[in-house]
Write a protein that holds these residues in place. Sequence first.
Motif, PDB file in Angstrom:
ATOM      1  N   LEU A 121     -16.998  11.790 -23.130  1.00  0.00           N
ATOM      2  CA  LEU A 121     -15.936  12.565 -23.830  1.00  0.00           C
ATOM      3  C   LEU A 121     -14.640  11.475 -23.868  1.00  0.00           C
ATOM      4  CD1 LEU A 121     -16.711  16.021 -22.803  1.00  0.00           C
ATOM      5  CD2 LEU A 121     -17.194  14.896 -24.601  1.00  0.00           C
ATOM      6  N   ASP A 122     -14.760  10.395 -23.464  1.00  0.00           N
ATOM      7  CA  ASP A 122     -13.604   9.215 -23.535  1.00  0.00           C
ATOM      8  C   ASP A 122     -12.674   9.754 -22.744  1.00  0.00           C
ATOM      9  OD1 ASP A 122     -12.689   6.850 -24.655  1.00  0.00           O
ATOM     10  OD2 ASP A 122     -11.523   7.733 -26.072  1.00  0.00           O
ATOM     11  N   SER A 123     -12.892  10.464 -21.784  1.00  0.00           N
ATOM     12  CA  SER A 123     -11.745  10.778 -20.845  1.00  0.00           C
ATOM     13  C   SER A 123     -12.048  10.442 -19.314  1.00  0.00           C
ATOM     14  CB  SER A 123     -11.973  12.421 -20.578  1.00  0.00           C
ATOM     15  OG  SER A 123     -11.768  12.981 -21.909  1.00  0.00           O
ATOM     16  N   GLY A 124     -10.830  10.755 -18.402  1.00  0.00           N
ATOM     17  CA  GLY A 124     -10.715  10.208 -17.101  1.00  0.00           C
ATOM     18  C   GLY A 124     -11.296  11.211 -16.180  1.00  0.00           C
ATOM     19  N   VAL A 125     -11.693  10.986 -15.062  1.00  0.00           N
ATOM     20  CA  VAL A 125     -12.044  11.609 -13.768  1.00  0.00           C
ATOM     21  C   VAL A 125     -11.481  11.442 -12.659  1.00  0.00           C
ATOM     22  CG1 VAL A 125     -14.103  10.501 -13.361  1.00  0.00           C
ATOM     23  CG2 VAL A 125     -14.066  12.748 -12.711  1.00  0.00           C
ATOM     24  N   ALA A 126     -10.972  12.567 -12.120  1.00  0.00           N
ATOM     25  CA  ALA A 126     -10.239  12.558 -10.781  1.00  0.00           C
ATOM     26  C   ALA A 126     -11.095  13.111  -9.878  1.00  0.00           C
ATOM     27  CB  ALA A 126      -8.828  13.151 -10.693  1.00  0.00           C
ATOM     28  N   SER A 127     -11.615  12.099  -8.934  1.00  0.00           N
ATOM     29  CA  SER A 127     -12.782  12.743  -8.183  1.00  0.00           C
ATOM     30  C   SER A 127     -12.404  12.795  -6.608  1.00  0.00           C
ATOM     31  CB  SER A 127     -13.939  11.600  -8.164  1.00  0.00           C
ATOM     32  OG  SER A 127     -13.357  10.251  -7.715  1.00  0.00           O
ATOM     33  N   ASP A 128     -13.112  13.446  -5.807  1.00  0.00           N
ATOM     34  CA  ASP A 128     -12.958  13.808  -4.506  1.00  0.00           C
ATOM     35  C   ASP A 128     -11.533  14.103  -4.250  1.00  0.00           C
ATOM     36  OD1 ASP A 128     -13.665  13.419  -1.751  1.00  0.00           O
ATOM     37  OD2 ASP A 128     -12.706  11.479  -1.400  1.00  0.00           O
ATOM     38  N   CYS A 129     -10.994  15.242  -5.022  1.00  0.00           N
ATOM     39  CA  CYS A 129      -9.832  15.851  -4.992  1.00  0.00           C
ATOM     40  C   CYS A 129      -9.543  16.860  -3.776  1.00  0.00           C
ATOM     41  CB  CYS A 129      -9.071  16.287  -6.163  1.00  0.00           C
ATOM     42  SG  CYS A 129      -8.997  14.950  -7.496  1.00  0.00           S
ATOM     43  N   THR A 130      -8.446  16.968  -3.197  1.00  0.00           N
ATOM     44  CA  THR A 130      -8.187  17.885  -2.114  1.00  0.00           C
ATOM     45  C   THR A 130      -7.113  18.822  -2.135  1.00  0.00           C
ATOM     46  OG1 THR A 130      -7.083  16.321  -0.919  1.00  0.00           O
ATOM     47  CG2 THR A 130      -9.217  16.585  -0.278  1.00  0.00           C
ATOM     48  N   VAL A 131      -6.350  18.522  -3.299  1.00  0.00           N
ATOM     49  CA  VAL A 131      -5.429  19.442  -3.909  1.00  0.00           C
ATOM     50  C   VAL A 131      -5.289  19.530  -5.262  1.00  0.00           C
ATOM     51  CG1 VAL A 131      -2.751  19.952  -3.868  1.00  0.00           C
ATOM     52  CG2 VAL A 131      -3.869  18.850  -1.920  1.00  0.00           C
ATOM     53  N   LEU A 132      -5.501  21.249  -5.689  1.00  0.00           N
ATOM     54  CA  LEU A 132      -5.432  21.476  -7.045  1.00  0.00           C
ATOM     55  C   LEU A 132      -4.423  22.537  -7.529  1.00  0.00           C
ATOM     56  CD1 LEU A 132      -7.092  21.776  -9.875  1.00  0.00           C
ATOM     57  CD2 LEU A 132      -8.496  23.244  -8.921  1.00  0.00           C
ATOM     58  N   GLU A 133      -3.591  22.066  -8.324  1.00  0.00           N
ATOM     59  CA  GLU A 133      -2.542  23.225  -8.726  1.00  0.00           C
ATOM     60  C   GLU A 133      -2.578  23.366 -10.398  1.00  0.00           C
ATOM     61  OE1 GLU A 133       1.336  21.934  -7.518  1.00  0.00           O
ATOM     62  OE2 GLU A 133       0.555  21.459  -5.367  1.00  0.00           O
ATOM     63  N   LEU A 134      -2.952  24.367 -10.671  1.00  0.00           N
ATOM     64  CA  LEU A 134      -3.242  24.708 -12.051  1.00  0.00           C
ATOM     65  C   LEU A 134      -2.250  25.665 -12.655  1.00  0.00           C
ATOM     66  CD1 LEU A 134      -6.818  25.649 -12.150  1.00  0.00           C
ATOM     67  CD2 LEU A 134      -6.100  23.841 -13.396  1.00  0.00           C
ATOM     68  N   SER A 135      -1.713  25.165 -13.752  1.00  0.00           N
ATOM     69  CA  SER A 135      -0.451  26.099 -14.529  1.00  0.00           C
ATOM     70  C   SER A 135      -0.709  26.455 -15.811  1.00  0.00           C
ATOM     71  CB  SER A 135       0.727  25.248 -14.427  1.00  0.00           C
ATOM     72  OG  SER A 135       0.573  24.002 -15.179  1.00  0.00           O
ATOM     73  N   ALA A 136       0.118  26.963 -16.549  1.00  0.00           N
ATOM     74  CA  ALA A 136      -0.304  27.478 -17.921  1.00  0.00           C
ATOM     75  C   ALA A 136      -0.946  26.286 -18.815  1.00  0.00           C
ATOM     76  CB  ALA A 136       0.760  27.860 -18.535  1.00  0.00           C
ATOM     77  N   SER A 137      -0.466  25.278 -18.814  1.00  0.00           N
ATOM     78  CA  SER A 137      -0.886  23.950 -19.528  1.00  0.00           C
ATOM     79  C   SER A 137      -1.404  22.726 -18.682  1.00  0.00           C
ATOM     80  CB  SER A 137      -0.249  23.572 -20.678  1.00  0.00           C
ATOM     81  OG  SER A 137       1.197  23.210 -20.214  1.00  0.00           O
ATOM     82  N   GLY A 138      -0.864  22.600 -17.443  1.00  0.00           N
ATOM     83  CA  GLY A 138      -1.101  21.370 -16.579  1.00  0.00           C
ATOM     84  C   GLY A 138      -2.066  21.481 -15.593  1.00  0.00           C
ATOM     85  N   VAL A 139      -2.487  20.484 -15.007  1.00  0.00           N
ATOM     86  CA  VAL A 139      -3.284  20.404 -13.783  1.00  0.00           C
ATOM     87  C   VAL A 139      -2.614  19.185 -12.672  1.00  0.00           C
ATOM     88  CG1 VAL A 139      -4.870  19.018 -15.021  1.00  0.00           C
ATOM     89  CG2 VAL A 139      -5.341  20.233 -12.767  1.00  0.00           C
ATOM     90  N   LYS A 140      -2.349  19.722 -11.666  1.00  0.00           N
ATOM     91  CA  LYS A 140      -1.931  18.563 -10.738  1.00  0.00           C
ATOM     92  C   LYS A 140      -3.018  18.263  -9.598  1.00  0.00           C
ATOM     93  CE  LYS A 140       2.306  17.518  -8.272  1.00  0.00           C
ATOM     94  NZ  LYS A 140       3.792  18.024  -7.918  1.00  0.00           N
ATOM     95  N   VAL A 141      -3.505  17.464  -9.434  1.00  0.00           N
ATOM     96  CA  VAL A 141      -4.312  17.133  -8.373  1.00  0.00           C
ATOM     97  C   VAL A 141      -3.844  15.858  -7.434  1.00  0.00           C
ATOM     98  CG1 VAL A 141      -6.323  18.006  -9.219  1.00  0.00           C
ATOM     99  CG2 VAL A 141      -5.828  15.552  -9.669  1.00  0.00           C
ATOM    100  N   ARG A 142      -4.518  16.005  -6.021  1.00  0.00           N
ATOM    101  CA  ARG A 142      -4.244  14.975  -5.089  1.00  0.00           C
ATOM    102  C   ARG A 142      -5.387  14.533  -4.521  1.00  0.00           C
ATOM    103  NH1 ARG A 142       1.014  13.620  -4.103  1.00  0.00           N
ATOM    104  NH2 ARG A 142       0.207  12.397  -2.593  1.00  0.00           N
ATOM    105  N   LYS A 143      -5.590  13.491  -3.828  1.00  0.00           N
ATOM    106  CA  LYS A 143      -6.837  13.205  -3.352  1.00  0.00           C
ATOM    107  C   LYS A 143      -6.621  12.234  -2.029  1.00  0.00           C
ATOM    108  CE  LYS A 143      -9.641   9.994  -4.601  1.00  0.00           C
ATOM    109  NZ  LYS A 143     -10.648   9.380  -5.504  1.00  0.00           N
ATOM    110  N   PRO A 144      -7.419  12.130  -1.072  1.00  0.00           N
ATOM    111  CA  PRO A 144      -7.076  11.093   0.023  1.00  0.00           C
ATOM    112  C   PRO A 144      -7.683   9.632  -0.529  1.00  0.00           C
ATOM    113  CG  PRO A 144      -8.709  13.031   0.629  1.00  0.00           C
ATOM    114  CD  PRO A 144      -8.502  13.054  -0.772  1.00  0.00           C
ATOM    115  N   LEU A 145      -7.075   8.667   0.080  1.00  0.00           N
ATOM    116  CA  LEU A 145      -7.306   7.394  -0.278  1.00  0.00           C
ATOM    117  C   LEU A 145      -7.312   6.590   1.411  1.00  0.00           C
ATOM    118  CD1 LEU A 145      -4.998   6.787  -3.164  1.00  0.00           C
ATOM    119  CD2 LEU A 145      -7.443   6.745  -3.175  1.00  0.00           C
ATOM    120  N   TYR A 146      -8.064   5.494   1.084  1.00  0.00           N
ATOM    121  CA  TYR A 146      -8.420   4.661   2.220  1.00  0.00           C
ATOM    122  C   TYR A 146      -8.801   5.728   3.377  1.00  0.00           C
ATOM    123  CZ  TYR A 146      -5.762   1.845  -0.890  1.00  0.00           C
ATOM    124  OH  TYR A 146      -5.723   1.001  -2.220  1.00  0.00           O
TER     125      TYR A 146
END
Lengths: 257, 322
Positions: B108-133
């Motif tokens: 679908l020509d889209s990106g994927v944020a994998s292995d996320c541990t924080v998810l914040e959903l708003s009316a139109s947005g999505v905010k995610v964080r993930k651990p690295l290293y």
Amino acid sequence: MKIFVCLKQVPDTETRIQIKADKSGIEENGVKWVMNPYDEFAVEEALKLKEAKGAGSVTVISVGPKARVTEALRTAMAMGADDGIVIDSNEPLDTFWTAKALAGAIQKEGAFDMIFAGKLAIDDNAASVPQILAEALGLPHVTVVTKLTAGGTLVAEREIEGGAREIFEVQGPCVIAANKGLNTPRYASLPGIMKAKKKPLKEMALADTGVQASQLKTRLKDFQLPPEKPAVKMIAGDAATQAKELVRLIMDEAKVL
Amino acid sequence: MSKIFVFVEGHGSELKKGSLELLNAAKQSGREVIAGLVGPGTKALAAKAGQNGAKTVFVCDDAGLGHYNPDTFTAAVSTMVKESGADVVLASSSVMARDLFPRVAARLDSGVASDCTVLELSASGVKVRKPLYSGKCTAEVEFVNSPVRFVLMRPNQLPVGAADAAATATVREFPLPAGSGKITCKEMVKGASNKTDLTEANAIVSGGRGMQNAENFKILDDLANTLGATVGASRAVADAGWVPHSMQVGQTGKTVAPSLYIAAGISGAIQHLAGMSGSKVIVAINKDPDAPIFQKSTYGIVGDLFEVIPKLTEEFKKALHK
């Protein structure tokens, strides 16, 4: 048999990670870079396959700053890979465009039989590039592969929940993402290291692979160190007292069960 | 308001905890939730998805999807996501979802944020964080030029909501998609354990070299059975052949983030810590007071694990009324 192996260079696990002042990424000065451990299984499997067929070539390929990632490519060549391709890029790419860059470069090389990669890179734990690469090339993929049998048809065993396995039969070229257990990677021998220095290494510009780095799908930002953990609470007493107190703390203080 | 598509997986007649967490998060955002279920028998789970927040449930319930196949599953899920009109897709990081979603996103020509541990959903947005290293830092994953935003969440990061028994969902069935025929799953071989996989487990009891031999893992099995936990192991133990590699936690094993992680006789090499430092509560039981594992732990017990573990099983049995 023409085989490609995709490699990524990652910071050594022992490396201390420091964040840039503007939080845009990690400070790369002083980082010790190594080949992603899962990619070593991929290189080994490619070499084993070539040896079993008695003919062919193994080409290792990587995207990243040329001077740095060339080290990982040379390491793989010291293990026995025949040649390498470096796609020079100083910009951080997301998994989508990394896979597109690899696909673009591999397509330029003509026909091939197989592509190997590690099941994930330990830096971002994304486990995404092999599948996106397969999609970009219109090939089947099998990830988390712990056993591969290449007779007439390729049979790949993939590890799933609780050590269960799915056994796939694959026709034609495909992308295989290696898991631990697939093999035991060989060490580079001293003559191997000497020979690797003279093996052909082709350089490609990112733009030549069809990548539009300005069109990133995802971007990492606002890097932060994890919050400091409170000091460990040590539980004293004999085994019975310790067990009792621990259960109380888990149930009443931490409340995780 | 844009819609959210949640990929839902079942485990027997129940929905997986990770799926329930995401249905709840999607529902709490106030946006319209479409759930997607793929595989034979999944139609029976549609009502449960409705009770947990989905307004519409897409199912592809076909015997031809009895075994996972990246080819047909990608086709089925891509079609569902397109039909849903959602611009956010949530899936729990199960073994299947981790294989499937990067490919669906790419289609679908889209990106994927994998292995996320924080998810914040708003009316139109999505905010995610993930651990690295290996958890040495975290970062926000920002979607830039991604028509659909695909998020793979680690299980056990979000609360599960209460099911609403009166809530119903509209069910829409999808046909078995045509595959390329280039790949077929011939067989599924059962593993040694039918427990929840380490990567999805809410509680884990792991053993290291301090267990001394394979037979002694029996005491960890007993504790794990009492807790409903899954048993893991350190690399040293897996490499010694005491347990299969599929049980290894750590850098070249599984990355886990349960609510409770009990490390018995594990000293805490950095490669092991890399795989489990995301756990909420870490308990270390080790006879060496200087073992590095204690520095990463919430609670520590210096003692003989062969004395402590059976007592712990006993105490948990009492506390959990078993």
